[in-house]
Scaffold this motif. Structure first.
Motif, PDB file in Angstrom:
ATOM      1  N   VAL A  11     -40.027  25.709 -16.836  1.00 21.92           N
ATOM      2  CA  VAL A  11     -39.723  26.938 -15.300  1.00 21.92           C
ATOM      3  C   VAL A  11     -38.041  26.230 -14.680  1.00 21.92           C
ATOM      4  CG1 VAL A  11     -42.478  27.277 -14.791  1.00 21.92           C
ATOM      5  CG2 VAL A  11     -41.170  25.258 -14.515  1.00 21.92           C
ATOM      6  N   ASP A  12     -37.895  24.848 -15.935  1.00 25.31           N
ATOM      7  CA  ASP A  12     -36.682  24.519 -14.724  1.00 25.31           C
ATOM      8  C   ASP A  12     -35.563  25.598 -15.424  1.00 25.31           C
ATOM      9  OD1 ASP A  12     -37.811  21.871 -15.373  1.00 25.31           O
ATOM     10  OD2 ASP A  12     -37.088  21.225 -16.835  1.00 25.31           O
ATOM     11  N   ALA A  13     -35.215  25.989 -15.680  1.00 25.92           N
ATOM     12  CA  ALA A  13     -33.781  27.334 -16.183  1.00 25.92           C
ATOM     13  C   ALA A  13     -33.805  28.318 -14.064  1.00 25.92           C
ATOM     14  CB  ALA A  13     -33.519  28.058 -17.086  1.00 25.92           C
ATOM     15  N   VAL A  14     -34.936  28.815 -14.267  1.00 19.09           N
ATOM     16  CA  VAL A  14     -35.317  28.616 -12.834  1.00 19.09           C
ATOM     17  C   VAL A  14     -35.383  28.120 -11.432  1.00 19.09           C
ATOM     18  CG1 VAL A  14     -37.145  31.533 -14.293  1.00 19.09           C
ATOM     19  CG2 VAL A  14     -38.001  28.818 -13.304  1.00 19.09           C
ATOM     20  N   LEU A  66     -42.022  34.044 -16.649  1.00 20.50           N
ATOM     21  CA  LEU A  66     -41.735  35.052 -16.761  1.00 20.50           C
ATOM     22  C   LEU A  66     -42.417  35.597 -15.123  1.00 20.50           C
ATOM     23  CD1 LEU A  66     -44.605  35.435 -19.442  1.00 20.50           C
ATOM     24  CD2 LEU A  66     -42.380  36.158 -19.559  1.00 20.50           C
ATOM     25  N   PHE A  67     -42.940  35.409 -14.181  1.00 23.35           N
ATOM     26  CA  PHE A  67     -43.254  35.606 -12.857  1.00 23.35           C
ATOM     27  C   PHE A  67     -41.623  35.338 -12.054  1.00 23.35           C
ATOM     28  CE2 PHE A  67     -45.999  34.129  -8.802  1.00 23.35           C
ATOM     29  CZ  PHE A  67     -45.201  35.786  -8.873  1.00 23.35           C
ATOM     30  N   ALA A  68     -41.272  34.454 -12.106  1.00 20.16           N
ATOM     31  CA  ALA A  68     -39.664  34.457 -11.148  1.00 20.16           C
ATOM     32  C   ALA A  68     -38.586  35.167 -12.028  1.00 20.16           C
ATOM     33  CB  ALA A  68     -39.154  32.245 -11.542  1.00 20.16           C
ATOM     34  N   ALA A 119     -48.330  42.038 -12.160  1.00 17.93           N
ATOM     35  CA  ALA A 119     -48.766  42.521 -12.227  1.00 17.93           C
ATOM     36  C   ALA A 119     -47.197  42.337 -14.608  1.00 17.93           C
ATOM     37  CB  ALA A 119     -48.383  44.004 -11.909  1.00 17.93           C
ATOM     38  N   LEU A 120     -47.232  42.969 -13.780  1.00 18.54           N
ATOM     39  CA  LEU A 120     -45.627  42.596 -15.243  1.00 18.54           C
ATOM     40  C   LEU A 120     -45.968  41.502 -16.101  1.00 18.54           C
ATOM     41  CD1 LEU A 120     -45.163  45.754 -13.866  1.00 18.54           C
ATOM     42  CD2 LEU A 120     -43.300  45.578 -14.339  1.00 18.54           C
ATOM     43  N   ALA A 121     -45.333  40.351 -14.853  1.00 15.67           N
ATOM     44  CA  ALA A 121     -45.716  39.143 -15.829  1.00 15.67           C
ATOM     45  C   ALA A 121     -46.798  39.218 -16.883  1.00 15.67           C
ATOM     46  CB  ALA A 121     -45.865  38.236 -14.733  1.00 15.67           C
ATOM     47  N   VAL A 122     -48.157  39.075 -16.291  1.00 17.18           N
ATOM     48  CA  VAL A 122     -49.216  39.159 -16.280  1.00 17.18           C
ATOM     49  C   VAL A 122     -48.759  40.192 -18.534  1.00 17.18           C
ATOM     50  CG1 VAL A 122     -51.593  39.631 -16.605  1.00 17.18           C
ATOM     51  CG2 VAL A 122     -51.247  38.502 -14.121  1.00 17.18           C
ATOM     52  N   VAL A 123     -48.783  40.843 -18.081  1.00 15.97           N
ATOM     53  CA  VAL A 123     -48.778  41.786 -19.143  1.00 15.97           C
ATOM     54  C   VAL A 123     -47.862  41.375 -20.090  1.00 15.97           C
ATOM     55  CG1 VAL A 123     -48.216  44.263 -19.835  1.00 15.97           C
ATOM     56  CG2 VAL A 123     -48.988  43.926 -18.060  1.00 15.97           C
TER      57      VAL A 123
END
Length: 228
Positions: A11-14, A66-68, A119-123
């Motif tokens: 997650v460092d990049a985000v 994915l979320f961020a 929701a899209l990150a979970v998928v």
């Protein structure tokens, strides 16, 4: 299910991107308001000794990223002159409106990020790990730690004091109309539905577009300019 520890996404990049935005955007900008709260909460949870957000570090890193990245992709789209997802458009459209309060900007960002992006990150995570949503439910629930902290920080930092938040103030009613718990429940149901529809591209596209539009409509209501 794949071995998650071998699929870790840092997650460092985000976090670095969010820090850059915090530096570059004017403090009163509506996107900056949401970004600042999101960044602060992410950094605080990451610093908690010995706990971390998830039991599996691979799940933590990948799902977080994915979320961020969904939020950051919306920022990039606007910067490049493209249209962001409908759920994010109200925040970008009203980001400099003098009649919208900082608390509204922050809640609209939380609404878009939870109601659509999660929701899209979970998928996306299910595809990455070749697993069913049920296998990620624990990880999804633990995202609630971040979401709860995010909502608490929004209210602590941006909500007017009790002497200023009058019962007749429209902001009082706006706050009472949105629920983090309901948003999380709806997001989990949407993620499961999208996964079930994954082999039906036309229906998947229609469901995703309608979800995006519905979340955007709620965000637009949150950003209704209010009198002082």
């Amino acid at each position: 299910m794949a071995q998650l520890e071998h699929l870790s996404t840092p997650v460092d990049a985000v976090v670095s991107r969010m820090r850059a935005l915090d530096t570059d955007l004017p403090a009163r900008d509506g996107v900056a308001v949401f970004n600042r709260v999101y960044l602060t909460v992410t950094e605080e949870i990451d610093r908690r000794p010995g706990t971390g957000r998830f039991r599996d570090p691979g799940a933590a890193s990948t799902l977080d990223a994915l979320f961020a990245e969904r939020y950051l992709s919306a920022v990039d789209a606007v910067a490049d002159g493209r249209r962001p997802p409908a759920c994010w458009r109200p925040l970008f459209q009203f980001r400099r409106h003098p009649g919208v309060r900082p608390l509204q900007f922050a809640l609209a960002g939380v609404n878009a990020h939870i109601g659509h992006d999660l929701a899209l990150a979970v998928v996306d995570a299910c595809r990455t790990w070749d697993c069913e949503p049920a296998e990620l439910e624990g990880e999804f629930d633990r995202v609630g730690d971040l979401l709860t902290a995010l909502e608490e920080r929004v209210r602590e930092d941006l909500m007017p004091g009790p002497d200023l938040l009058r019962i007749a103030d429209p902001l009082t009613h706006l706050l009472g109309a949105w629920s983090l718990e309901r948003a999380r429940d709806a997001t989990w149901a949407a993620a499961r539905a999208l996964w079930a529809l994954r082999r039906l591209p036309d229906l998947t596209r229609e469901f995703t577009d309608r979800l995006d539009a519905a979340v955007g409509f709620a965000g637009r209501m949150m950003l209704t300019p209010l009198p002082d």
